[in-house]
Scaffold this active site. Structure first.
Site, PDB file in Angstrom:
ATOM      1  N   CYS A 216      63.756 -45.087 -21.744  1.00 24.65           N
ATOM      2  CA  CYS A 216      64.487 -46.193 -21.133  1.00 24.65           C
ATOM      3  C   CYS A 216      64.052 -46.396 -19.685  1.00 24.65           C
ATOM      4  O   CYS A 216      63.662 -45.448 -18.993  1.00 24.65           O
ATOM      5  CB  CYS A 216      65.989 -45.921 -21.215  1.00 24.65           C
ATOM      6  SG  CYS A 216      67.015 -47.161 -20.383  1.00 24.65           S
ATOM      7  N   CYS A 290      30.162 -41.916 -42.279  1.00 21.91           N
ATOM      8  CA  CYS A 290      29.211 -42.647 -41.443  1.00 21.91           C
ATOM      9  C   CYS A 290      27.846 -41.982 -41.428  1.00 21.91           C
ATOM     10  O   CYS A 290      26.896 -42.524 -40.846  1.00 21.91           O
ATOM     11  CB  CYS A 290      29.739 -42.792 -40.018  1.00 21.91           C
ATOM     12  SG  CYS A 290      29.887 -41.230 -39.103  1.00 21.91           S
ATOM     13  N   CYS A 309      32.479 -21.770 -32.393  1.00 23.69           N
ATOM     14  CA  CYS A 309      32.948 -22.797 -31.466  1.00 23.69           C
ATOM     15  C   CYS A 309      33.186 -22.237 -30.065  1.00 23.69           C
ATOM     16  O   CYS A 309      32.830 -22.873 -29.065  1.00 23.69           O
ATOM     17  CB  CYS A 309      34.237 -23.433 -32.001  1.00 23.69           C
ATOM     18  SG  CYS A 309      34.052 -24.275 -33.589  1.00 23.69           S
ATOM     19  N   CYS A 339       3.192  -8.978  -2.460  1.00 29.25           N
ATOM     20  CA  CYS A 339       3.658  -8.126  -3.565  1.00 29.25           C
ATOM     21  C   CYS A 339       4.509  -8.882  -4.574  1.00 29.25           C
ATOM     22  O   CYS A 339       4.993  -8.291  -5.532  1.00 29.25           O
ATOM     23  CB  CYS A 339       4.436  -6.935  -3.019  1.00 29.25           C
ATOM     24  SG  CYS A 339       5.976  -7.386  -2.170  1.00 29.25           S
ATOM     25  N   CYS A 349      16.050 -17.476  11.231  1.00 29.58           N
ATOM     26  CA  CYS A 349      14.694 -17.533  11.758  1.00 29.58           C
ATOM     27  C   CYS A 349      13.684 -17.666  10.631  1.00 29.58           C
ATOM     28  O   CYS A 349      13.878 -17.163   9.530  1.00 29.58           O
ATOM     29  CB  CYS A 349      14.415 -16.280  12.569  1.00 29.58           C
ATOM     30  SG  CYS A 349      12.767 -16.257  13.308  1.00 29.58           S
ATOM     31  N   CYS A 354       8.789  -8.877   4.518  1.00 36.12           N
ATOM     32  CA  CYS A 354       9.082  -8.327   3.201  1.00 36.12           C
ATOM     33  C   CYS A 354       9.486  -6.871   3.352  1.00 36.12           C
ATOM     34  O   CYS A 354       8.744  -6.063   3.917  1.00 36.12           O
ATOM     35  CB  CYS A 354       7.846  -8.459   2.306  1.00 36.12           C
ATOM     36  SG  CYS A 354       8.062  -7.721   0.674  1.00 36.12           S
ATOM     37  N   CYS A 362       5.556 -16.715   7.535  1.00 33.42           N
ATOM     38  CA  CYS A 362       6.408 -17.837   7.930  1.00 33.42           C
ATOM     39  C   CYS A 362       7.104 -18.392   6.698  1.00 33.42           C
ATOM     40  O   CYS A 362       6.456 -18.676   5.680  1.00 33.42           O
ATOM     41  CB  CYS A 362       5.573 -18.929   8.604  1.00 33.42           C
ATOM     42  SG  CYS A 362       6.514 -20.439   8.952  1.00 33.42           S
TER      43      CYS A 362
END
Length: 550
Positions: A216, A290, A309, A339, A349, A354, A362
């Site tokens: 309502c 279909c 699923c 390596c 920076c 490594c 760089c």
């Protein structure tokens, strides 16, 4: 105006008898054979051929009219059992999600509570009084529909209709002669003009997609708007959408019904052999009229066998999440040029060292840092963590990502190949025409090529999902057997794909190519059935162990 809780202003007792829901009793639906406490109205037994495999399910394709007939049959049944109007029966059934057993149990225990809970007026309230027609003798003692006395009612029908009225929404004034024609109130007594009712109902149906639980307009009033009220007030297009929403809600409420998800398809699939508790053992693949397959368990718009699923949902979520992770790692990690160790730029920076081989380079150009000079070393830096801990964490993350990418790349490759093979249909048709012209073959005799393409596409879809499953499998002997079947099918598919791409040289090559393709296509189908059969039976036998909870 009538304040009857069981009908609204324009309804009368005659309309209850001619309810519009009469349907043939000899419908093709039969009683449910599903387990207890499952929507019995929605679970008719299916008359189908026996299952070919223990992991297959039977199903039936329903039309929209059949779905409507199923609803009307149950409404008529409840109307007769509870001796209520059809609109009341419909509201009660929708509130109790079409579980008629639960509805009857609660209704007979406490009718007032059941009606109030569903948004209807209780039988002892003033809103259940009828003024427009005297009760029939057989219903005079029925307190639910026609109470003999009412207390606490201070406004009669004649009083309401002879007083001027101002709509509390639009503030439109109506004199005594216009109140009846231009305003409306349900059994709860809250009156508004018909224009406001029309705007309200249209907004609920068209804007918010509501249907069965429209209440309502009065704030705080939980009285549910009946179907005939909507039909009396709204336009034809809104009413049509309202009925479509009711049908959609009926299908959504049933665990045994599912809309076909493919565009422009209006069929509904019915299957009562795939309850949610069985979806850790079954992959309920069905086929719509279909022509498309779908998973009845999760509604996926194609077959995702042999994967459960729940695994499919986790895999798709992981693909969506980890694709961003992969992009981030590609943008923020590089390989040491000496390596090949993975290095993450966790400082500001560009001068990188490594930690494994101590090579300085760089970050921008990956060249030796010694060639850049100290003038380049002027960046602000982030606070760096401990090198060893960062390296260990990164190594684990990288290994996890590499494992995911191993399966994802193969999953995506087969998906892409299946799409390319679908485009290959056109080339195959041209080759079939060429074989007809060069080898004097009929159109039926060259159908082996199309059938081979079908086998390739079907196998690639299965292989695609097999890599999804392999990602979540724990390593054990069963996993080794699964991967062996996966490898054999993959090899067979690649060999068949190679044969389909061969050029036709002369008439003799056509006969040989036809034989080779036919034999290889049969082998692909055999390897596909072996993989599928073993995997799906493994769920029922609980042979598979997963790294996640299913």
């Amino acid at each position: 105006m009538s304040s009857d809780g069981e009908n609204d202003e324009f309804m009368c007792e005659d309309e209850y008898d001619d309810d519009g829901f009469d349907q043939d009793e000899d419908m093709d639906d039969v009683d449910s054979t599903s387990e207890p406490d499952v929507y019995d109205a929605l679970s008719p037994a299916l008359e189908e051929a026996p299952q070919k495999k223990p992991y297959d399910v039977t199903w039936k394709v329903r039309t929209l009219q059949e779905i409507i007939d199923m609803q009307n049959k149950e409404i008529k049944k409840i109307q007769s059992l509870l001796e209520v109007p059809p609109s009341t029966a419909a509201i009660l059934l929708r509130h109790f999600v079409w579980n008629s057993e639960k509805l009857q149990e609660q209704f007979w225990n406490d009718p007032n509570a059941a009606l109030e809970e569903a948004g209807l007026s209780p039988p002892t309230s003033p809103s259940t009084r009828t003024h427009n027609l005297p009760p029939s003798p057989e219903k005079r003692s029925n307190r639910l529909l026609r109470p003999t006395s009412v207390s606490g009612s201070s406004r009669t029908r004649s009083q309401i209709r002879t007083e001027p009225f101002e709509c509390p929404v639009c503030c439109m004034d109506f004199d005594t002669s216009a109140v009846e024609a231009n305003t409306f109130a349900m059994g709860c007594g809250h009156r508004f003009c018909r224009n406001c009712w029309g705007e309200y109902l249209s907004g609920k149906v068209k804007g918010e997609g509501e249907s069965a639980k429209i209440q309502c307009m009065e704030r705080g009033c939980e009285r549910v708007v009946r179907e005939e009220v909507v039909g009396e007030i709204v336009t034809a297009d809104i009413l049509k959408r309202y009925h479509n929403l009711l049908n959609a809600a009926f299908v959504a409420d049933s665990p045994n019904l599912r809309w076909c998800p493919h565009p422009n398809c209006e069929f509904i699939i019915e299957c009562n052999q795939a309850p949610p508790r069985m979806l850790n053992q079954l992959v309920p693949t069905v086929e719509c009229k279909c022509g498309h397959e779908l998973c009845f368990g999760c509604g996926y718009g194609a077959s995702h066998r042999p994967v459960l699923c729940r695994i499919v949902k986790m895999w798709e979520k992981k693909c969506a999440d980890d694709s961003e992770t992969a992009n981030w790692l590609q943008a923020n990690t590089k390989e040491c040029t000496k390596c090949q160790s993975t290095i993450e730029k966790n400082g500001g920076c560009n001068h990188m060292t490594c930690k494994k081989c101590k090579w300085e380079f760089c970050w921008v150009c990956m060249g030796p840092w010694s060639e850049h000079g100290t003038s380049w070393y002027q960046c602000n830096r982030f606070d760096e963590r401990s090198g060893i801990d960062a390296r260990d964490t990164q190594a684990k993350s990288r290994a996890s990502l590499e494992r995911y990418l191993h399966y994802f790349n193969r999953w995506a490759n087969h998906e892409h190949s299946a799409k390319l093979d679908a485009d290959f249909y056109k080339k195959t048709e041209k080759k079939m025409e060429q074989m007809q012209n060069s080898g004097n073959l009929s159109w039926i005799e060259v159908q082996f090529a199309k059938q081979a393409v079908d086998a390739v596409i079907k196998a690639r879809i299965t292989l695609k999902w097999s890599y999804c499953m392999a990602f979540y499998l724990k390593r054990n002997n069963m996993t080794e057997l699964f991967e062996d079947n996966q490898r054999d099918l993959e090899r067979a598919v690649e060999n068949l794909g190679y044969l389909l791409e061969q050029n036709i040289v002369d008439t003799d090559s056509i006969a040989k190519l036809r034989q080779n393709i036919t034999n290889q296509a049969a082998y692909v189908q055999k390897r596909h059935d072996i993989l599928m059969d073993d995997t799906l039976k493994g769920y029922l036998e609980r042979r598979w162990e997963f790294s996640v909870d299913i």
